[in-house]
Design an enzyme around this catalytic site. Structure first.
Site, mmCIF file in Angstrom:
data_model
loop_
_atom_site.group_PDB
_atom_site.id
_atom_site.type_symbol
_atom_site.label_atom_id
_atom_site.label_comp_id
_atom_site.label_asym_id
_atom_site.label_seq_id
_atom_site.Cartn_x
_atom_site.Cartn_y
_atom_site.Cartn_z
ATOM 1 N N HIS A 44 4.786 -8.052 8.735
ATOM 2 C CA HIS A 44 4.643 -9.257 9.471
ATOM 3 C C HIS A 44 6.034 -9.721 10.257
ATOM 4 O O HIS A 44 5.795 -10.130 11.128
ATOM 5 C CB HIS A 44 4.435 -10.343 8.514
ATOM 6 C CG HIS A 44 4.014 -11.790 8.889
ATOM 7 N ND1 HIS A 44 2.823 -12.004 9.672
ATOM 8 C CD2 HIS A 44 4.723 -12.767 8.784
ATOM 9 C CE1 HIS A 44 2.867 -13.321 9.914
ATOM 10 N NE2 HIS A 44 4.141 -13.852 9.336
ATOM 11 N N GLU A 66 -1.175 -5.261 9.100
ATOM 12 C CA GLU A 66 -1.522 -6.306 8.499
ATOM 13 C C GLU A 66 -2.781 -6.584 7.746
ATOM 14 O O GLU A 66 -3.155 -6.746 6.788
ATOM 15 C CB GLU A 66 -0.989 -7.426 9.210
ATOM 16 C CG GLU A 66 0.479 -7.995 9.179
ATOM 17 C CD GLU A 66 0.725 -9.313 9.940
ATOM 18 O OE1 GLU A 66 1.562 -9.975 9.308
ATOM 19 O OE2 GLU A 66 -0.076 -9.669 11.003
ATOM 20 N N ASN A 413 15.750 24.199 3.108
ATOM 21 C CA ASN A 413 15.992 25.375 2.783
ATOM 22 C C ASN A 413 15.353 25.833 1.330
ATOM 23 O O ASN A 413 15.050 26.990 0.869
ATOM 24 C CB ASN A 413 17.286 25.968 3.203
ATOM 25 C CG ASN A 413 17.699 27.367 2.858
ATOM 26 O OD1 ASN A 413 17.381 28.287 3.721
ATOM 27 N ND2 ASN A 413 18.496 27.678 1.598
#
Length: 676
Positions: A44, A66, A413
């Site tokens: 919002h 929303e 990795n």
């Protein structure tokens, strides 16, 4: 709006960081209403900010978010992996827009049409599966004068929780004066006043519609407060252009429960001042996610106590300046010595205080990794647990900005190369869930960051074979190398042990980038690995890049600074002990070969002391390697402030920057890493 762009960027990045953290928590606690409230609040806020700035793409996407979040809170949509994945896609899309704005001051073309359709499709699918039972309303009873109130289940639960804790719950009906010119502005003042006294849990029409002036003159609010109705009424009465105020205490009053679209439940947050929190009315186990705000961008959030300390030290500097001015000839020597000692103490304290102001928690970097580990786990079909400790360890802000990418490489990795797939782990009697540990802690004038996994470790034979195949080393060299030297080959440019190229690995880009980046920050990286048990990457970084301890030396007629962190020791070597091997000077030093480099030749500085019987040598280190740097004279240790050479001289070999000495002259800072 350009004057507000920097503020918009800072706020948006902070909100996105919070959204990322909360989405990770929501995946593990899908029933936690407080987490939903917090994400709703962020979406919002972003919608309002972006709408004000004219960024319609962000505004449209957050509006759809929303809708989904509101339906989740009203139990119309259930949180599952599909919903979480779509919300993460929304987060990624918002991040792309924000990055685009940062680099070009505009959000570019809309790229979220497909994502918005996904959100709308999810809404439609879930709407069809909502049971009639959830939509049945209880009988409506009259409150006062035939006026009725209907609330949803979420608000009902919140009201019940508040009343159980002894809070008052009121329905407030407000009517603005017909002559009111700016309805939304007046409504904002009313809402702002109420937020200081209470928590607003429902608004009809919605807060969004009130902000957009999509209402006549009347609106209703349901609030939770510790204050009585008379106090609240008096506070509201002081606001002009209100025609009528009606307060109804909902205690012992009947109201109907139904899921109604026009009633927007406003997220509950902490009461102001000493008022207790109602954020756990619906869930006592929820953490206060809103308190975890990350640091952002070009600014540093500074604790007020640290600023007070700085102010006090500057005040003392002014006092000592006045004292120096007042010293007369009769007390000159004694007075000057005393004042100088006092000044030295203050400047040392000032240095420490400024360093602390620049320091920010490494949490800001760590917070991005849980999401990354989650996505990689799904992509590689591995179960991985990320354990992070020491996130409150503080490092210089400039280090924070640069350390993120190397850590991303190391974690990827560990997950891709280190941790085995589930079947392999079970065959080896390991837990099917692999573990990656990310640890940070201070160590003297350095900060240490460790990335550790419980995977298969490094196969040195495989590394050796690949290095020979890629002509990084010869077969003869490989047979003479020790295990730790073989492991160091992982940092060679273009080196990879992956058998096939994928989106994650195999291209030989990664660990060499990590090493280069860490060394550019004045740090080091080491590997500790046991085959079949796991690997640990240890990064050691300086606490600050702004002020360092250095050794000042003279070569020719110039002064140079060598960072103390890079110096192993200082010695003298005799001219007749120097030998030449393949054109390079070396000396036997403590039963090992020490390469010798002459600073005058490296920097093209005229030098008359090349032919001498003894040479002053500064032995510098880089990991396990050492090299002797021959200089003409030593001046001594000094604290220096690093100054950049600027973009035109940024790639100057062997020079890391410059510093201004006490007499106003400039000394170049030697980059000893470039000598290896």
């Amino acid at each position: 709006m350009s004057q507000y762009l920097d503020i918009f960027m800072e706020e948006s990045k902070e909100h996105l960081q919070s959204m990322n953290e909360i989405l990770m928590q929501l995946e593990n606690s899908p029933e936690d209403i407080n987490l939903l409230n917090e994400i709703f609040r962020i979406a919002h806020t972003l919608k309002g900010m972006s709408g004000t700035m004219g960024f319609t793409n962000i505004s449209s996407l957050t509006h759809e978010m929303e809708n989904i979040l509101d339906n989740i809170r009203n139990r119309k949509i259930h949180v599952n992996s599909e919903v979480i994945d779509i919300l993460f896609e929304c987060f990624d899309e918002l991040e792309k827009y924000i990055n685009k704005i940062e680099h070009s001051n505009n959000e570019g073309e809309s790229t979220s049409d497909i994502l918005i359709k996904k959100l709308q499709r999810l809404m439609n699918q879930e709407a069809k599966t909502v049971t009639v039972e959830n939509n049945e309303a209880a009988s409506v009873e009259t409150l006062e004068e035939g006026k009725n109130i209907t609330i949803d289940q979420y608000v009902s639960n919140t009201i019940e929780g508040a009343m159980n804790k002894g809070f008052n719950v009121y329905l407030i009906r407000l009517s603005l004066d017909k002559k009111c010119m700016l309805k939304s502005a007046r409504a904002y003042i009313i809402i702002n006043t109420l937020e200081k006294l209470s928590e607003i849990i429902q608004s009809t029409p919605s807060i969004e519609d009130i902000e957009d002036e999509k209402f006549d003159l009347d609106f209703e609010l349901i609030i939770i407060s510790k204050y009585d109705d008379r106090y609240i009424h008096n506070e509201l009465s002081d606001i002009s252009e209100i025609e009528s105020i009606e307060l109804i205490n909902l205690k012992n009053k009947a109201y109907s429960i139904a899921a109604i679209d026009q009633a927007e439940a406003i997220p509950l947050e902490n009461f102001h001042e000493e008022q207790p929190s109602v954020s756990n009315f619906s869930s006592d186990k929820s953490e206060d996610v809103s308190s975890k705000k990350s640091k952002t961008g070009k600014t540093v959030r500074v604790d007020i106590d640290r600023l007070d300390n700085l102010m006090n030290l500057v005040s003392e500097l002014i006092i000592i300046k006045t004292r120096l001015e007042d010293i007369d000839d009769s007390q000159k020597r004694h007075g000057m010595n005393e004042a100088t000692e006092h000044l030295e103490r203050i400047t040392t304290s000032l240095h420490d205080a400024v360093m602390k102001v620049r320091m920010v928690p490494i949490e800001r970097v760590f917070n991005r990794f849980p999401r990354m580990v989650r996505d990689l786990s799904k992509e590689l079909n591995k179960e991985i647990s990320l354990i992070m400790t020491g996130a409150d360890t503080e490092v210089d802000r400039t280090v924070i900005d640069e350390i993120g990418d190397p850590l991303i490489h190391l974690i990827r990795n560990s997950i891709d190369h280190g941790i085995e797939d589930i079947d392999t782990r079970l065959k080896q009697n390991k837990d099917k869930k692999g573990t990656v540990k990310l640890v940070a802690y201070p160590d003297g004038n350095s900060v240490v960051i460790e990335v550790e996994d419980d995977g298969k470790g490094i196969d040195t034979e495989k590394v050796k074979t690949k290095a020979v195949e890629k002509n990084i080393i010869s077969l003869q060299q490989s047979q003479l190398m020790e295990e730790n030297e073989i492991i160091q080959l992982l940092f060679a440019p273009g080196f990879s042990t992956a058998d096939k190229v994928s989106d994650l690995s195999g291209r030989g880009v990664g660990l060499d980038v990590v090493k280069t980046k860490i060394e550019a920050l004045g740090g080091t990286v080491e590997i500790d690995s046991i085959k079949g048990i796991g690997s640990k990457f240890i990064i050691r970084l300086p606490l600050t890049l702004a002020i360092i301890q250095a050794l000042l030396v003279i070569t020719g007629e110039e002064k140079y600074a060598i960072p103390l962190n890079n110096i192993k020791e200082i010695t003298t070597i005799t001219a007749n002990s120097i030998r030449k091997v393949q054109g390079n000077e070396v000396v036997l030093f403590r039963n090992s070969t020490l390469p010798i480099l002459r600073l005058s030749r490296l920097l093209n500085v005229p030098n008359t002391k090349d032919e001498s019987e003894e040479y002053t040598t500064v032995i510098v280190k880089k990991g396990d390697k050492i090299t002797g740097i021959v200089v003409d004279e030593l001046i001594g240790q000094q604290e220096i402030v690093i100054k950049s050479l600027g973009k035109f001289l940024s790639n100057t070999k062997a020079i890391a920057g410059a510093t201004i000495l006490g007499n106003g002259s400039v000394a170049l800072i030697i980059d000893t890493n470039s000598f290896f």
